[in-house]
Design an enzyme around this catalytic site. Sequence first.
Site, PDB file in Angstrom:
ATOM      1  N   GLY A   1      11.058 -52.909  -0.223  1.00  0.00           N
ATOM      2  CA  GLY A   1      10.417 -54.027  -0.894  1.00  0.00           C
ATOM      3  C   GLY A   1       8.923 -54.153  -0.779  1.00  0.00           C
TER       4      GLY A   1
ATOM      5  N   CYS B   1      11.965 -49.825 -32.236  1.00  0.00           N
ATOM      6  CA  CYS B   1      12.036 -50.951 -33.161  1.00  0.00           C
ATOM      7  C   CYS B   1      12.347 -52.253 -32.444  1.00  0.00           C
ATOM      8  CB  CYS B   1      13.078 -50.663 -34.231  1.00  0.00           C
ATOM      9  SG  CYS B   1      12.707 -49.107 -35.048  1.00  0.00           S
TER      10      CYS B   1
ATOM     11  N   GLU C   1      14.099 -49.061   4.039  1.00  0.00           N
ATOM     12  CA  GLU C   1      14.536 -48.473   2.763  1.00  0.00           C
ATOM     13  C   GLU C   1      13.450 -48.576   1.693  1.00  0.00           C
ATOM     14  OE1 GLU C   1      17.852 -51.036   1.917  1.00  0.00           O
ATOM     15  OE2 GLU C   1      19.163 -50.098   3.398  1.00  0.00           O
TER      16      GLU C   1
END
Length: 422
Positions: free
Chosen positions: A239, A346, A275
Amino acid sequence: MDHFNYREGVLHAEDVSIPTIAEQVGTPFYVYSTATLTRHFNVFDQALADLPHLICYAVKANGNLAVLRTLARLGAGMDVVSEGEFRRALAAGVPGDKVVFSGVGKTAAEMRFALANGVRQFNVESAEELEALDAVAREMGVRAPIALRVNPDVDARTHAKIATGKAENKFGVPISAARQVYARAAAMEGIEVVGVDVHIGSQLTDLAPFEAAFRKVAELTEALRADGHDIRRLDLGGGLGIPYRQANEAPPLPFDYGALVRRTVGHLGCEIEVEPGRLIAGNAGLLVASVIYRKQGEGREFLILDAAMNDLIRPAMYDAWHDIAPVIEPAPGAERRPVDVVGPVCETGDTFARDRALPFIGPGELVAFRSAGAYGAAMASEYNSRPLVPEVLVDGDQFAVVRRRPTFEEMLARDTIPSWLA
Ligand SMILES: *Cc1c(COP(=O)(O)O)cnc(C)c1O
Protein backbone atom coordinates in the site's frame (compact mmCIF):
# COMPACT_ATOMS: atom_id res chain seq x y z
CA MET A 1 13.68 7.43 -8.80
CA ASP A 2 13.68 5.54 -12.07
CA HIS A 3 15.93 4.88 -15.03
CA PHE A 4 13.87 6.56 -17.77
CA ASN A 5 15.82 9.67 -18.76
CA TYR A 6 16.54 11.80 -21.80
CA ARG A 7 19.90 11.24 -23.41
CA GLU A 8 20.88 13.61 -26.18
CA GLY A 9 17.26 14.63 -26.46
CA VAL A 10 15.76 11.11 -26.69
CA LEU A 11 13.95 9.27 -23.91
CA HIS A 12 15.76 6.09 -22.90
CA ALA A 13 14.95 3.09 -20.73
CA GLU A 14 18.33 2.55 -19.09
CA ASP A 15 20.72 2.41 -22.10
CA VAL A 16 18.09 1.61 -24.73
CA SER A 17 16.37 4.37 -26.68
CA ILE A 18 12.58 4.22 -26.73
CA PRO A 19 12.37 4.75 -30.54
CA THR A 20 14.62 1.69 -31.00
CA ILE A 21 12.12 -0.47 -29.13
CA ALA A 22 9.15 1.16 -30.90
CA GLU A 23 10.68 0.34 -34.28
CA GLN A 24 11.04 -3.32 -33.40
CA VAL A 25 7.87 -3.90 -31.36
CA GLY A 26 5.42 -1.32 -32.72
CA THR A 27 3.22 0.81 -30.46
CA PRO A 28 1.65 0.78 -27.99
CA PHE A 29 3.90 -1.20 -25.64
CA TYR A 30 4.95 -1.33 -22.02
CA VAL A 31 8.63 -1.17 -21.12
CA TYR A 32 10.09 -2.08 -17.72
CA SER A 33 13.49 -1.26 -16.25
CA THR A 34 15.42 -3.98 -14.43
CA ALA A 35 17.59 -1.41 -12.65
CA THR A 36 14.49 0.38 -11.31
CA LEU A 37 12.81 -2.83 -10.14
CA THR A 38 16.04 -3.87 -8.44
CA ARG A 39 16.55 -0.48 -6.83
CA HIS A 40 13.03 -0.39 -5.42
CA PHE A 41 13.27 -3.90 -4.05
CA ASN A 42 16.63 -3.20 -2.42
CA VAL A 43 15.49 0.11 -0.91
CA PHE A 44 12.54 -1.65 0.71
CA ASP A 45 14.71 -4.53 1.83
CA GLN A 46 17.20 -2.15 3.45
CA ALA A 47 14.39 -0.23 5.16
CA LEU A 48 13.57 -3.43 7.10
CA ALA A 49 17.15 -4.66 7.32
CA ASP A 50 17.40 -5.04 11.08
CA LEU A 51 14.13 -6.99 11.41
CA PRO A 52 13.64 -10.60 10.31
CA HIS A 53 11.49 -10.06 7.23
CA LEU A 54 10.30 -11.30 3.86
CA ILE A 55 9.18 -9.01 1.06
CA CYS A 56 6.27 -10.73 -0.64
CA TYR A 57 5.84 -8.74 -3.85
CA ALA A 58 2.14 -8.34 -4.75
CA VAL A 59 1.90 -10.17 -8.07
CA LYS A 60 -1.32 -8.42 -9.02
CA ALA A 61 0.55 -5.14 -9.61
CA ASN A 62 2.55 -6.64 -12.47
CA GLY A 63 2.62 -10.39 -12.93
CA ASN A 64 4.81 -10.68 -16.00
CA LEU A 65 7.05 -13.72 -15.52
CA ALA A 66 10.18 -11.76 -16.41
CA VAL A 67 9.36 -9.16 -13.75
CA LEU A 68 8.68 -11.91 -11.22
CA ARG A 69 11.90 -13.71 -12.11
CA THR A 70 13.87 -10.47 -11.71
CA LEU A 71 12.45 -10.05 -8.20
CA ALA A 72 12.73 -13.75 -7.31
CA ARG A 73 16.46 -13.59 -8.04
CA LEU A 74 16.73 -10.80 -5.49
CA GLY A 75 15.15 -13.07 -2.89
CA ALA A 76 11.56 -11.85 -3.07
CA GLY A 77 8.63 -13.90 -1.90
CA MET A 78 5.24 -13.29 -3.50
CA ASP A 79 1.74 -12.32 -2.41
CA VAL A 80 -0.85 -13.95 -4.69
CA VAL A 81 -4.63 -13.66 -4.88
CA SER A 82 -5.52 -16.48 -7.27
CA GLU A 83 -4.31 -19.86 -8.50
CA GLY A 84 -3.20 -18.14 -11.69
CA GLU A 85 -0.93 -15.81 -9.75
CA PHE A 86 0.34 -18.73 -7.65
CA ARG A 87 1.26 -20.53 -10.86
CA ARG A 88 3.05 -17.41 -12.10
CA ALA A 89 5.09 -17.22 -8.89
CA LEU A 90 6.09 -20.88 -9.19
CA ALA A 91 6.90 -20.52 -12.88
CA ALA A 92 9.15 -17.57 -12.04
CA GLY A 93 11.12 -19.77 -9.64
CA VAL A 94 9.62 -18.73 -6.31
CA PRO A 95 9.25 -21.73 -3.98
CA GLY A 96 5.81 -22.27 -2.43
CA ASP A 97 7.14 -21.60 1.04
CA LYS A 98 7.76 -17.98 0.01
CA VAL A 99 4.23 -17.48 -1.34
CA VAL A 100 1.43 -16.02 0.77
CA PHE A 101 -2.13 -16.43 -0.49
CA SER A 102 -4.47 -13.45 0.05
CA GLY A 103 -7.97 -12.64 -1.18
CA VAL A 104 -11.58 -12.77 0.00
CA GLY A 105 -12.80 -15.51 -2.32
CA LYS A 106 -10.39 -18.43 -2.38
CA THR A 107 -12.08 -21.53 -3.76
CA ALA A 108 -11.54 -25.06 -2.45
CA ALA A 109 -9.66 -25.89 -5.66
CA GLU A 110 -7.31 -22.95 -5.09
CA MET A 111 -6.75 -24.01 -1.48
CA ARG A 112 -5.90 -27.53 -2.63
CA PHE A 113 -3.44 -26.19 -5.20
CA ALA A 114 -1.75 -23.94 -2.64
CA LEU A 115 -1.45 -26.70 -0.04
CA ALA A 116 -0.10 -29.16 -2.60
CA ASN A 117 2.57 -26.60 -3.45
CA GLY A 118 3.67 -25.92 0.12
CA VAL A 119 2.18 -22.45 0.50
CA ARG A 120 3.83 -20.32 3.18
CA GLN A 121 0.54 -19.11 4.63
CA PHE A 122 -3.06 -18.33 3.83
CA ASN A 123 -4.22 -14.86 4.77
CA VAL A 124 -7.73 -15.87 5.78
CA GLU A 125 -10.41 -13.22 5.39
CA SER A 126 -13.47 -14.70 7.11
CA ALA A 127 -14.71 -17.37 9.54
CA GLU A 128 -16.44 -19.01 6.56
CA GLU A 129 -13.16 -19.26 4.66
CA LEU A 130 -11.49 -20.71 7.75
CA GLU A 131 -14.07 -23.52 7.91
CA ALA A 132 -13.60 -24.28 4.22
CA LEU A 133 -9.82 -24.32 4.53
CA ASP A 134 -9.95 -26.60 7.57
CA ALA A 135 -12.07 -29.07 5.60
CA VAL A 136 -9.73 -29.05 2.59
CA ALA A 137 -6.61 -29.45 4.74
CA ARG A 138 -8.09 -32.33 6.76
CA GLU A 139 -9.14 -34.07 3.59
CA MET A 140 -5.51 -33.78 2.38
CA GLY A 141 -4.14 -34.85 5.76
CA VAL A 142 -2.17 -31.62 6.27
CA ARG A 143 -2.40 -28.49 8.41
CA ALA A 144 -2.84 -25.15 6.67
CA PRO A 145 -0.70 -22.32 8.10
CA ILE A 146 -2.83 -19.22 8.51
CA ALA A 147 -2.83 -15.59 9.47
CA LEU A 148 -6.19 -13.94 9.93
CA ARG A 149 -6.57 -10.76 7.93
CA VAL A 150 -7.99 -8.27 10.37
CA ASN A 151 -9.87 -5.17 9.36
CA PRO A 152 -8.71 -2.40 11.70
CA ASP A 153 -11.37 0.12 10.64
CA VAL A 154 -8.79 2.71 9.62
CA ASP A 155 -9.32 5.28 6.90
CA ALA A 156 -6.43 4.89 4.45
CA ARG A 157 -7.22 8.29 2.91
CA THR A 158 -6.78 7.05 -0.62
CA HIS A 159 -9.12 6.64 -3.61
CA ALA A 160 -12.35 4.92 -2.45
CA LYS A 161 -11.90 2.05 -4.92
CA ILE A 162 -8.57 1.04 -3.37
CA ALA A 163 -9.29 1.63 0.33
CA THR A 164 -9.67 -1.73 2.07
CA GLY A 165 -9.29 -1.12 5.80
CA LYS A 166 -12.63 0.47 6.73
CA ALA A 167 -15.35 -1.52 8.47
CA GLU A 168 -17.64 -1.15 5.44
CA ASN A 169 -15.11 -2.78 3.06
CA LYS A 170 -15.42 -6.43 2.12
CA PHE A 171 -11.96 -7.30 3.44
CA GLY A 172 -10.85 -9.11 6.55
CA VAL A 173 -12.44 -9.87 9.90
CA PRO A 174 -13.37 -6.94 12.17
CA ILE A 175 -10.47 -6.61 14.58
CA SER A 176 -12.96 -6.67 17.47
CA ALA A 177 -14.05 -10.18 16.44
CA ALA A 178 -10.55 -11.51 15.79
CA ARG A 179 -9.93 -13.20 19.16
CA GLN A 180 -13.09 -15.26 18.76
CA VAL A 181 -12.12 -16.40 15.28
CA TYR A 182 -8.58 -17.25 16.43
CA ALA A 183 -10.07 -19.35 19.23
CA ARG A 184 -12.06 -21.30 16.64
CA ALA A 185 -8.99 -21.65 14.44
CA ALA A 186 -6.92 -23.05 17.29
CA ALA A 187 -9.47 -25.81 17.79
CA MET A 188 -9.37 -26.90 14.14
CA GLU A 189 -7.36 -29.96 13.26
CA GLY A 190 -6.58 -28.71 9.73
CA ILE A 191 -5.42 -25.24 10.78
CA GLU A 192 -2.16 -23.97 12.23
CA VAL A 193 -2.18 -20.36 13.44
CA VAL A 194 1.10 -18.62 12.56
CA GLY A 195 0.38 -14.91 12.45
CA VAL A 196 -1.75 -11.82 11.95
CA ASP A 197 -2.32 -10.04 8.63
CA VAL A 198 -3.50 -6.54 7.74
CA HIS A 199 -3.70 -4.56 4.48
CA ILE A 200 -5.54 -1.26 4.56
CA GLY A 201 -5.36 -0.04 0.99
CA SER A 202 -3.23 1.07 -1.91
CA GLN A 203 -1.47 4.29 -2.94
CA LEU A 204 -1.27 5.60 0.63
CA THR A 205 0.56 8.91 0.68
CA ASP A 206 0.63 9.36 4.42
CA LEU A 207 2.09 7.11 7.14
CA ALA A 208 -0.55 7.94 9.78
CA PRO A 209 -3.11 5.30 8.66
CA PHE A 210 -0.35 2.65 8.66
CA GLU A 211 0.64 3.72 12.15
CA ALA A 212 -2.94 3.46 13.41
CA ALA A 213 -3.35 0.01 11.84
CA PHE A 214 0.00 -1.37 13.02
CA ARG A 215 -0.64 -0.22 16.60
CA LYS A 216 -3.95 -2.07 16.59
CA VAL A 217 -2.21 -5.17 15.22
CA ALA A 218 0.44 -4.96 17.96
CA GLU A 219 -2.23 -4.74 20.62
CA LEU A 220 -4.11 -7.68 19.12
CA THR A 221 -0.92 -9.74 18.91
CA GLU A 222 -0.31 -9.30 22.62
CA ALA A 223 -3.89 -10.27 23.41
CA LEU A 224 -3.66 -13.34 21.17
CA ARG A 225 -0.42 -14.42 22.81
CA ALA A 226 -2.09 -14.05 26.19
CA ASP A 227 -4.83 -16.31 24.82
CA GLY A 228 -2.15 -18.90 24.10
CA HIS A 229 -1.64 -18.50 20.35
CA ASP A 230 1.88 -18.73 18.93
CA ILE A 231 1.88 -15.55 16.82
CA ARG A 232 5.25 -15.51 15.11
CA ARG A 233 4.60 -13.64 11.87
CA LEU A 234 3.03 -10.27 11.14
CA ASP A 235 1.99 -9.58 7.56
CA LEU A 236 1.63 -5.82 7.25
CA GLY A 237 0.33 -5.80 3.66
CA GLY A 238 1.33 -3.38 0.93
CA GLY A 239 0.00 0.00 0.00
CA LEU A 240 2.86 2.46 0.21
CA GLY A 241 2.22 5.09 -2.46
CA ILE A 242 4.47 6.38 -5.23
CA PRO A 243 4.80 9.82 -6.83
CA TYR A 244 2.65 9.95 -9.97
CA ARG A 245 3.35 13.66 -10.47
CA GLN A 246 7.09 13.85 -10.35
CA ALA A 247 6.88 17.63 -10.04
CA ASN A 248 4.91 17.94 -6.81
CA GLU A 249 4.31 14.67 -5.00
CA ALA A 250 6.51 13.25 -2.28
CA PRO A 251 4.95 10.18 -0.63
CA PRO A 252 6.66 8.73 2.46
CA LEU A 253 9.98 7.03 1.89
CA PRO A 254 10.45 3.28 2.48
CA PHE A 255 13.07 4.22 5.06
CA ASP A 256 10.46 6.07 7.14
CA TYR A 257 7.98 3.22 6.65
CA GLY A 258 10.65 0.83 7.97
CA ALA A 259 11.20 3.03 11.02
CA LEU A 260 7.46 3.05 11.63
CA VAL A 261 7.31 -0.76 11.45
CA ARG A 262 10.13 -0.99 13.99
CA ARG A 263 8.47 1.54 16.28
CA THR A 264 5.02 -0.05 16.22
CA VAL A 265 5.62 -3.81 16.03
CA GLY A 266 9.40 -4.29 16.28
CA HIS A 267 9.28 -5.17 20.00
CA LEU A 268 7.10 -8.23 19.34
CA GLY A 269 9.96 -10.25 17.86
CA CYS A 270 7.82 -11.46 14.95
CA GLU A 271 9.02 -12.16 11.45
CA ILE A 272 7.68 -9.29 9.35
CA GLU A 273 6.08 -9.85 5.97
CA VAL A 274 5.24 -6.94 3.69
CA GLU A 275 3.39 -7.04 0.37
CA PRO A 276 4.44 -4.03 -1.71
CA GLY A 277 3.29 -4.05 -5.33
CA ARG A 278 3.03 -0.53 -6.69
CA LEU A 279 6.10 0.68 -4.81
CA ILE A 280 8.28 -1.87 -6.58
CA ALA A 281 6.79 -1.93 -10.08
CA GLY A 282 4.98 1.40 -10.49
CA ASN A 283 7.80 3.70 -11.45
CA ALA A 284 9.67 0.87 -13.17
CA GLY A 285 7.45 1.00 -16.26
CA LEU A 286 6.34 3.24 -19.11
CA LEU A 287 3.48 2.85 -21.54
CA VAL A 288 4.66 4.12 -24.93
CA ALA A 289 2.15 5.19 -27.57
CA SER A 290 2.07 6.97 -30.92
CA VAL A 291 -0.01 9.99 -31.78
CA ILE A 292 -2.53 9.11 -34.51
CA TYR A 293 -4.20 12.50 -34.91
CA ARG A 294 -4.24 15.97 -33.45
CA LYS A 295 -7.90 16.80 -33.68
CA GLN A 296 -9.18 20.35 -33.54
CA GLY A 297 -12.43 20.25 -31.52
CA GLU A 298 -14.66 23.13 -30.63
CA GLY A 299 -12.59 25.12 -28.19
CA ARG A 300 -10.44 22.05 -27.39
CA GLU A 301 -7.63 20.19 -28.97
CA PHE A 302 -7.40 16.39 -28.76
CA LEU A 303 -4.28 14.32 -28.96
CA ILE A 304 -5.57 10.92 -30.15
CA LEU A 305 -3.18 8.08 -29.34
CA ASP A 306 -2.98 4.45 -30.40
CA ALA A 307 -3.09 3.47 -26.69
CA ALA A 308 -6.44 3.43 -24.93
CA MET A 309 -8.23 2.75 -21.67
CA ASN A 310 -8.06 -0.99 -22.34
CA ASP A 311 -4.24 -0.75 -22.21
CA LEU A 312 -4.04 1.54 -19.17
CA ILE A 313 -7.28 1.84 -17.24
CA ARG A 314 -6.10 3.79 -14.19
CA PRO A 315 -7.19 7.26 -15.42
CA ALA A 316 -10.69 5.97 -16.30
CA MET A 317 -11.05 3.79 -13.21
CA TYR A 318 -9.39 5.84 -10.46
CA ASP A 319 -9.22 9.33 -11.99
CA ALA A 320 -5.49 8.74 -11.85
CA TRP A 321 -2.84 11.11 -13.11
CA HIS A 322 0.09 9.87 -15.18
CA ASP A 323 2.87 12.22 -16.26
CA ILE A 324 3.02 12.23 -20.06
CA ALA A 325 6.40 12.81 -21.67
CA PRO A 326 7.20 13.36 -25.35
CA VAL A 327 9.83 10.79 -26.33
CA ILE A 328 11.77 13.47 -28.19
CA GLU A 329 12.75 16.03 -25.56
CA PRO A 330 11.10 19.40 -26.17
CA ALA A 331 13.40 22.40 -26.56
CA PRO A 332 13.85 24.31 -23.33
CA GLY A 333 11.13 26.97 -23.15
CA ALA A 334 9.01 25.26 -25.83
CA GLU A 335 5.46 26.58 -25.76
CA ARG A 336 2.99 24.32 -23.90
CA ARG A 337 -0.71 24.26 -24.71
CA PRO A 338 -3.55 22.44 -22.96
CA VAL A 339 -4.73 19.34 -24.84
CA ASP A 340 -7.00 16.41 -24.02
CA VAL A 341 -5.03 13.19 -24.38
CA VAL A 342 -7.39 10.40 -25.45
CA GLY A 343 -7.49 6.91 -26.96
CA PRO A 344 -9.53 5.46 -29.83
CA VAL A 345 -12.00 3.48 -27.69
CA CYS A 346 -15.67 4.37 -28.08
CA GLU A 347 -16.20 5.76 -24.58
CA THR A 348 -15.76 9.25 -23.24
CA GLY A 349 -14.05 7.59 -20.29
CA ASP A 350 -11.21 6.76 -22.67
CA THR A 351 -9.46 9.96 -21.65
CA PHE A 352 -5.97 9.86 -20.18
CA ALA A 353 -5.75 13.55 -19.33
CA ARG A 354 -7.77 16.73 -19.78
CA ASP A 355 -6.26 20.14 -20.41
CA ARG A 356 -2.77 18.74 -20.03
CA ALA A 357 -0.13 21.38 -20.81
CA LEU A 358 2.09 19.72 -23.40
CA PRO A 359 4.49 20.97 -26.04
CA PHE A 360 3.43 20.36 -29.64
CA ILE A 361 3.51 16.63 -30.45
CA GLY A 362 2.50 15.78 -34.00
CA PRO A 363 1.03 12.68 -35.65
CA GLY A 364 3.46 9.77 -35.75
CA GLU A 365 5.42 11.03 -32.76
CA LEU A 366 5.86 8.98 -29.57
CA VAL A 367 4.71 9.78 -26.05
CA ALA A 368 5.37 7.91 -22.82
CA PHE A 369 3.10 7.56 -19.79
CA ARG A 370 5.29 7.45 -16.72
CA SER A 371 4.62 5.36 -13.59
CA ALA A 372 2.77 2.74 -15.63
CA GLY A 373 4.62 -0.34 -14.39
CA ALA A 374 1.98 -1.30 -11.79
CA TYR A 375 -1.72 -1.90 -12.51
CA GLY A 376 -1.02 -1.13 -16.17
CA ALA A 377 -0.50 -4.25 -18.28
CA ALA A 378 -1.88 -6.29 -15.38
CA MET A 379 -5.28 -4.63 -15.77
CA ALA A 380 -5.28 -4.49 -19.58
CA SER A 381 -8.07 -6.05 -21.59
CA GLU A 382 -8.99 -6.54 -25.23
CA TYR A 383 -11.98 -4.20 -25.05
CA ASN A 384 -12.87 -2.93 -28.53
CA SER A 385 -11.03 -6.05 -29.80
CA ARG A 386 -7.68 -4.39 -29.39
CA PRO A 387 -4.99 -7.08 -28.93
CA LEU A 388 -3.29 -7.08 -25.51
CA VAL A 389 -0.44 -4.62 -25.40
CA PRO A 390 3.04 -6.23 -25.48
CA GLU A 391 5.64 -5.89 -22.71
CA VAL A 392 9.38 -5.32 -22.98
CA LEU A 393 12.05 -5.67 -20.31
CA VAL A 394 15.27 -3.65 -20.47
CA ASP A 395 18.45 -4.51 -18.60
CA GLY A 396 21.33 -2.13 -19.30
CA ASP A 397 21.81 -2.07 -23.06
CA GLN A 398 19.72 -5.20 -23.73
CA PHE A 399 16.02 -5.53 -24.18
CA ALA A 400 13.63 -8.40 -24.81
CA VAL A 401 9.94 -8.74 -25.57
CA VAL A 402 8.64 -10.51 -22.47
CA ARG A 403 5.07 -10.78 -23.71
CA ARG A 404 4.44 -10.41 -27.39
CA ARG A 405 1.44 -8.81 -28.96
CA PRO A 406 -1.04 -11.52 -29.93
CA THR A 407 -2.03 -11.70 -33.58
CA PHE A 408 -5.59 -10.98 -34.64
CA GLU A 409 -5.87 -14.66 -35.60
CA GLU A 410 -4.93 -15.72 -32.05
CA MET A 411 -7.42 -13.28 -30.61
CA LEU A 412 -10.28 -14.57 -32.77
CA ALA A 413 -9.30 -18.23 -32.35
CA ARG A 414 -10.35 -18.17 -28.70
CA ASP A 415 -14.00 -17.81 -29.72
CA THR A 416 -15.93 -20.73 -31.16
CA ILE A 417 -19.13 -20.85 -33.16
CA PRO A 418 -21.52 -23.50 -31.80
CA SER A 419 -22.61 -26.36 -34.05
CA TRP A 420 -26.13 -25.01 -34.47
CA LEU A 421 -24.74 -21.84 -36.04
CA ALA A 422 -22.22 -23.58 -38.26
C1 LIG B 1 -3.26 -5.01 -3.71
C2 LIG B 1 -2.68 -5.67 -2.53
C3 LIG B 1 -1.34 -5.46 -2.20
C4 LIG B 1 -0.43 -4.53 -2.96
O1 LIG B 1 -0.81 -3.19 -2.85
P1 LIG B 1 0.17 -2.06 -3.40
O2 LIG B 1 -0.58 -0.81 -3.16
O3 LIG B 1 0.40 -2.33 -4.84
O4 LIG B 1 1.42 -2.13 -2.60
C5 LIG B 1 -0.83 -6.15 -1.12
N1 LIG B 1 -1.60 -6.99 -0.38
C6 LIG B 1 -2.89 -7.21 -0.67
C7 LIG B 1 -3.67 -8.15 0.15
C8 LIG B 1 -3.48 -6.56 -1.75
O5 LIG B 1 -4.77 -6.77 -2.02
